[in-house]
Structure formats: C-alpha cells, structure tokens
Design a protein around this motif. Structure first.
Motif, PDB file in Angstrom:
ATOM      1  N   ALA A 132       0.829  -1.203   0.000  1.00 40.86           N
ATOM      2  CA  ALA A 132       0.000   0.000   0.000  1.00 40.86           C
ATOM      3  C   ALA A 132       0.866   1.256   0.000  1.00 40.86           C
ATOM      4  CB  ALA A 132      -0.925  -0.001   1.216  1.00 40.86           C
ATOM      5  N   ALA A 133       1.967   1.231   0.719  1.00 38.68           N
ATOM      6  CA  ALA A 133       2.870   2.388   0.737  1.00 38.68           C
ATOM      7  C   ALA A 133       3.494   2.602  -0.643  1.00 38.68           C
ATOM      8  CB  ALA A 133       3.954   2.200   1.784  1.00 38.68           C
TER       9      ALA A 133
ATOM     10  N   ALA B 262       0.792   4.050  -2.917  1.00 41.45           N
ATOM     11  CA  ALA B 262       0.529   5.454  -2.587  1.00 41.45           C
ATOM     12  C   ALA B 262       1.642   6.346  -3.126  1.00 41.45           C
ATOM     13  CB  ALA B 262       0.404   5.615  -1.076  1.00 41.45           C
ATOM     14  N   ASP B 263       2.886   5.898  -3.026  1.00 38.78           N
ATOM     15  CA  ASP B 263       3.998   6.674  -3.551  1.00 38.78           C
ATOM     16  C   ASP B 263       3.906   6.794  -5.068  1.00 38.78           C
ATOM     17  OD1 ASP B 263       6.552   8.055  -3.338  1.00 38.78           O
ATOM     18  OD2 ASP B 263       7.358   6.272  -4.352  1.00 38.78           O
TER      19      ASP B 263
ATOM     20  N   LEU C  77       1.174   6.596  -6.939  1.00 43.80           N
ATOM     21  CA  LEU C  77       0.058   7.476  -7.278  1.00 43.80           C
ATOM     22  C   LEU C  77       0.413   8.936  -7.045  1.00 43.80           C
ATOM     23  CD1 LEU C  77      -2.952   5.431  -5.899  1.00 43.80           C
ATOM     24  CD2 LEU C  77      -2.362   5.839  -8.304  1.00 43.80           C
ATOM     25  N   ASP C  78       1.178   9.207  -6.006  1.00 41.21           N
ATOM     26  CA  ASP C  78       1.603  10.572  -5.730  1.00 41.21           C
ATOM     27  C   ASP C  78       2.523  11.077  -6.837  1.00 41.21           C
ATOM     28  OD1 ASP C  78       1.697  12.902  -4.016  1.00 41.21           O
ATOM     29  OD2 ASP C  78       3.771  12.331  -3.609  1.00 41.21           O
TER      30      ASP C  78
END
Length: 69
Positions: free
Chosen positions: A50-51, A54-55, A57-58
């Motif tokens: 998940a991390a 998220a990175d 997608l950022d």
C-alpha cells in the motif's frame, strides 16, 4: 566567482537534504511495515504494498516531479 561557488554549494546542500528526507521517509515506511509483519505476517506485505502504491500514485499526480511513468 564567489556567487557561482555559493550556487553550487546551495545545490549540493539541497540534494543532501532531499536525500536525508527520503531516507527518513523510507525508514518510517519500513518500520511500520515491519511492525505490521510482526503482528500478523501478511499485514506487513499489505502495508508495504500500500505504501508503494501510494507513492506511485503521488508521483503520477504531480507531473514533472519524481520518476516518470
């Protein structure tokens, strides 16, 4: 000449600071994922994945910064 040297030193310091901040962020993610892994083994992999998502997608949300798609 002094202004050029000062600019180079400032650029080098910004690069070092960015590296330090990246290492701190990565260490935090690793510690959270390891703690989840210790609590329940699959949770560690879920948190780490998940991390990473998220990175990624950022990076895609802010064009021109980070890695290219």
């Amino acid at each position: 000449m002094i202004a050029r040297a000062a600019g180079a030193v400032g650029t080098a310091l910004r690069a070092v600071l960015a590296g330090v901040l990246a290492v701190r962020a990565l260490a935090g993610v690793v510690l959270v994922a390891y703690g989840a892994y210790e609590a329940w083994h699959p949770a560690g992999f879920i948190v780490a994945g998940a991390a990473l998502l998220a990175d990624r997608l950022d990076d895609r949300r802010r064009p021109g910064e980070g890695s290219s798609p």
